[in-house]
Design a protein around this motif. Structure first.
Motif: not given
Length: 378
Positions: A107-108, A276, A279-280, A284, A329, A332-336
């Motif tokens: 996720c991250f 990303a 994989s997110g 998730g 998801f 993690g996606f927004s963080y990346q």
């Protein structure tokens, strides 16, 4: 959960034990720097037989190599300690907990380590059990060589109180250590088969990665081709003037290389966004399944109201697993994306070896030539 009695807690790394001034029996040894320099000279002598220029280069870079080796002698035990802790946790934690940890990593950090995760998936599909067996064969062989070398270091046949390995020439030391390593490995054919099997598996995974990320390479080459001519035409006169008369012929080469690197970086950045996202979602799902599995194992799902989780729990008859999956998801996606796929401190230091592997794989996928399989043992 497996019993922790079989797996001992990793002990703190001994950063300087391998370079002590005395052997186990009390024989004197050369200093760390003297031993490193002696090893570098042995490597230079070995190289001089086939390539005298390489030997001269090794000797010229001896001070830099000395510092580099010293750093490695400190860094490697630290990462060995981290790896042992990861292996310990892998064996003692429940499988659902492992699923949660790996899912969070996807996720991250799924975008930052897209080729590493793809390579792991490739090895898993192509026979992870065989690869693991081969790795353990090489690991055991390496341990035998290390033990034999340490025993050889603790020899003083002339009884002068100084270890024999420190009283011979670099060339003789190299030959002696090669003989020690060859004697330590009792079944070299098994080691040869393991190396050949791992090499063949690596080539197969690399070929799969090249096909999987062929579009990324095509995008990079396409971008470079479109912008190269106008950019070089506009900027090369200015760069040639800045470089001066003696170096102006390097202008076009420098700009061409710069454009290629920028195009490759941009293409991989686009691929990281796609990876990303994928994989997110997958991470998730792993987190959701692992979390609900842990709750079910410990009888905690029964405490949730029926409006959230219908009893008995069936993932096909509830939306709670999808809700958890999409929450992780999105996080993690927004963080990346917001952090441009940067790994936070101190995880960036812990995962530095993985980062190095990631960049090596990207280079081989994008720019590396085809590796021939001829001559590979196995």
């Amino acid at each position: 959960m497996m019993s922790t009695k079989k797996f001992k807690l990793p002990t703190a790394p001994d950063l300087f034990g391998s370079m002590e001034m005395k052997t186990k029996s009390g024989y004197k040894r050369l200093s760390r720097e003297e031993r490193i320099n002696k090893s570098i000279e042995a490597a230079a002598i070995a190289a001089s037989k086939d390539n005298p220029q390489l030997a001269s280069c090794v000797r010229a870079l001896a001070p830099v190599l000395n510092i580099f080796i010293k750093l490695l002698l400190i860094i490697i035990p630290i990462y060995q300690y981290i790896f042992k802790w990861c292996l310990y946790l892998y064996y003692v934690l429940p499988k659902n907990a492992i699923s949660i940890i790996f899912g969070l990593a996807l996720c991250f950090a799924g975008g930052a380590y897209l080729t590493v995760f793809a390579a792991i998936e490739g090895f898993r599909k192509m026979g992870w059990e065989r690869a693991y067996k081969d790795i353990m064969i090489l690991y055991d062989a390496a341990k035998e060589v290390v033990v034999a070398s340490e025993t050889d270091d603790d020899q003083d046949e002339d009884r002068d109180g100084i270890a024999d390995v420190d009283q011979i020439s670099p060339d003789a030391l190299l030959k002696r250590k090669m003989a020690v390593a060859m004697k330590a490995i009792k079944e070299p054919w098994i080691v040869q088969d393991a190396i050949g099997s791992l090499w063949s598996a690596y080539l197969a995974v690399l070929a799969t990665l090249k096909m999987q990320f062929a579009r990324t390479t095509a995008i990079a080459l396409g971008i470079a081709e479109m912008v190269k001519f106008p950019f070089v035409r506009a900027v090369s006169p200015l760069l040639a003037k800045a470089l001066g008369k003696d170096l102006q012929h390097w202008a076009e080469t420098i700009l061409d290389t710069l454009i290629n690197f920028i195009a490759i970086w941009f293409a991989w950045f686009l691929q990281m966004i796609i990876s990303a996202f994928y994989s997110g979602l997958r991470g998730g799902k792993m987190v959701s399944d692992g979390l609900l599995g842990l709750l079910e194992e410990n009888g905690l799902l029964d405490k949730f109201p029926d409006c959230l989780i219908k009893k008995p729990y069936n993932p096909d008859e509830t939306y709670i697993d999808e809700a958890i999956m999409y929450i992780f998801f999105a996080a993690g996606f927004s963080y990346q994306i917001l952090n441009a796929f940067a790994i936070p401190f101190p995880l960036d230091i812990i995962l530095f070896p993985v980062t190095v592997i990631e960049w090596i794989l990207r280079w081989q996928v994008t720019l590396g030539g085809n590796v021939q399989m001829s001559g590979v043992a196995g």
